[in-house]
Motif scaffolding. Sequence first.
Motif, short mmCIF file in Angstrom:
data_model
loop_
_atom_site.label_atom_id
_atom_site.label_comp_id
_atom_site.label_asym_id
_atom_site.label_seq_id
_atom_site.Cartn_x
_atom_site.Cartn_y
_atom_site.Cartn_z
N ALA A 148 0.84 -1.17 0.00
CA ALA A 148 0.06 0.01 -0.13
C ALA A 148 0.95 1.10 -0.09
CB ALA A 148 -0.84 -0.15 1.35
N ALA A 149 1.98 1.29 0.69
CA ALA A 149 2.98 2.36 0.88
C ALA A 149 3.55 2.41 -0.45
CB ALA A 149 3.68 2.17 1.86
N ALA A 150 3.90 1.41 -1.23
CA ALA A 150 4.90 1.66 -2.32
C ALA A 150 3.76 1.92 -3.73
CB ALA A 150 5.72 0.18 -2.61
N HIS A 151 2.59 1.15 -3.57
CA HIS A 151 1.77 1.42 -4.99
C HIS A 151 0.49 1.82 -4.63
CE1 HIS A 151 5.01 -0.76 -6.84
NE2 HIS A 151 5.09 -1.63 -6.00
N GLY A 152 0.19 2.23 -3.52
CA GLY A 152 -1.17 2.88 -3.30
C GLY A 152 -2.24 1.91 -2.81
N THR A 153 -3.32 2.29 -2.19
CA THR A 153 -4.29 1.73 -1.45
C THR A 153 -4.83 0.57 -2.39
OG1 THR A 153 -5.02 3.63 -0.26
CG2 THR A 153 -6.75 1.91 -0.25
N ARG A 154 -5.12 0.58 -3.35
CA ARG A 154 -5.76 -0.27 -4.35
C ARG A 154 -4.61 -1.61 -4.28
NH1 ARG A 154 -6.68 -0.24 -10.96
NH2 ARG A 154 -7.89 -2.56 -10.90
N LEU A 167 -11.36 -7.88 5.50
CA LEU A 167 -11.90 -6.70 6.20
C LEU A 167 -10.84 -5.69 6.89
CD1 LEU A 167 -15.25 -7.66 7.57
CD2 LEU A 167 -14.75 -6.36 5.59
N PHE A 168 -9.99 -6.60 7.60
CA PHE A 168 -9.09 -6.22 8.37
C PHE A 168 -7.98 -5.43 7.47
CE2 PHE A 168 -4.84 -6.18 10.45
CZ PHE A 168 -5.01 -5.41 11.58
N ASN A 169 -7.34 -6.20 6.64
CA ASN A 169 -6.43 -5.96 5.61
C ASN A 169 -6.90 -4.69 4.77
OD1 ASN A 169 -4.12 -7.31 6.70
ND2 ASN A 169 -5.04 -9.19 5.50
N GLY A 170 -8.16 -4.62 4.20
CA GLY A 170 -8.68 -3.52 3.66
C GLY A 170 -8.61 -2.29 4.36
N ILE A 171 -8.94 -2.17 5.48
CA ILE A 171 -8.84 -1.19 6.42
C ILE A 171 -7.36 -0.82 6.47
CG2 ILE A 171 -9.16 0.03 8.80
CD1 ILE A 171 -11.55 -1.86 9.04
N LEU A 172 -6.55 -1.61 6.62
CA LEU A 172 -5.14 -1.53 6.82
C LEU A 172 -4.50 -0.91 5.58
CD1 LEU A 172 -2.61 -1.99 8.86
CD2 LEU A 172 -2.21 -3.91 7.94
N ALA A 173 -4.95 -1.30 4.30
CA ALA A 173 -4.46 -0.73 3.14
C ALA A 173 -4.97 0.73 2.90
CB ALA A 173 -4.99 -1.69 2.09
N LEU A 174 -6.07 0.90 3.39
CA LEU A 174 -6.58 2.09 3.05
C LEU A 174 -5.81 3.56 3.83
CD1 LEU A 174 -8.81 4.12 2.17
CD2 LEU A 174 -10.43 3.55 3.83
N CYS A 175 -5.66 2.87 5.32
CA CYS A 175 -4.99 3.76 6.27
C CYS A 175 -3.39 3.84 5.61
CB CYS A 175 -4.95 3.31 7.40
SG CYS A 175 -6.74 3.27 8.23
N SER A 176 -2.62 3.04 5.27
CA SER A 176 -1.17 2.96 4.91
C SER A 176 -1.10 3.51 3.49
CB SER A 176 -0.91 1.19 4.86
OG SER A 176 -0.81 0.72 5.90
N GLY A 177 -2.21 3.55 2.52
CA GLY A 177 -2.31 4.11 1.36
C GLY A 177 -2.23 5.61 1.54
N MET A 178 -3.14 5.97 2.39
CA MET A 178 -3.38 7.26 2.71
C MET A 178 -2.13 8.07 3.16
SD MET A 178 -7.33 7.42 3.92
CE MET A 178 -7.35 9.14 4.30
N ALA A 179 -1.63 7.43 4.27
CA ALA A 179 -0.41 7.90 4.78
C ALA A 179 0.78 8.18 4.09
CB ALA A 179 0.12 7.02 6.25
N GLY A 198 0.73 8.13 0.81
CA GLY A 198 0.55 9.43 -0.14
C GLY A 198 0.85 10.80 0.25
N LEU A 199 0.63 11.07 1.53
CA LEU A 199 0.99 12.41 2.26
C LEU A 199 2.45 12.37 2.33
CD1 LEU A 199 -1.75 12.33 5.15
CD2 LEU A 199 -1.71 13.92 2.88
N LEU A 200 3.03 11.34 2.68
CA LEU A 200 4.48 11.38 2.99
C LEU A 200 5.09 11.54 1.55
CD1 LEU A 200 5.08 8.44 5.40
CD2 LEU A 200 5.28 10.93 5.91
N LYS A 201 4.81 10.98 0.65
CA LYS A 201 5.34 11.01 -0.62
C LYS A 201 5.24 12.35 -1.49
CE LYS A 201 4.33 6.22 -2.11
NZ LYS A 201 3.83 5.41 -3.15
N ARG A 202 4.00 13.11 -0.95
CA ARG A 202 3.86 14.35 -1.56
C ARG A 202 4.92 15.48 -0.81
NH1 ARG A 202 -1.72 12.80 -2.29
NH2 ARG A 202 -2.14 13.53 0.00
#
Length: 212
Positions: free
Chosen positions: A32-38, A163-175, A177-181
């Motif tokens: 999620a951190a490397a390639h995004g939430t999806r 469900l758990f990993n979906g939420i984890l991916a969403l949070c990780s992807g958003m975080a 994204g902010l760090l990359k910007r």
Amino acid sequence: MISFTTLCLFLIAVLALQLSPGPNMAFVVSHAAAHGTRAGMAAGAGIAAADLLHTLFTVTGISALVAAWPPSFDLIRYAGAAYLVWLAIKAIVPQAKAASALRAPVPVPAARIFRMAMLNCLLNPKALLFFMIFLPQFVDAGRGKVSLQLAIFGGIVAVVALLFNGILALCSGMAAGLLKRASGSRVPGIGLAAVMLGLALRLVFLDRPQAA
């Protein structure tokens, strides 16, 4: 079939296990951190699919047959470690080429991440032993067919993991994204490769559980 009390205890145990840091969590967060939430959600879906396959192996007795063969644990973990090293190389080489050529990071198809996550989970011998040892603890032979109860418990594990990993991916992807910007980082594959190599080392030095 399964008593309400047993079901509640099982759900609590599964949630506690999901919250414990482990290779699956690292796989989802790193992708999620490397390639995004999806990508993280694709990894989570792959892990859930592997959980269903592990359940099938447990119900049919395949896991017990594999575990009964002494070399199986080492063969599976070394195969898993080699696969993770290969994933690390695949993660870093295209991204390094893109960075040197001043191009955007190479995207990874969600279907490929799904397959990678599923295979990585299947090549973890502790996951195989977990399903073989953990699920039967909640089975009550007096409450119906054992294989059906195992299938239900395994299905619950897969749904909770999804469900758990979906939420984890969403949070990780958003975080991420902010760090990359903020940092302008364009080589996310380096961090992903480091995680994959760390997981590979973990498998290499993994001890066979006494319960196995």
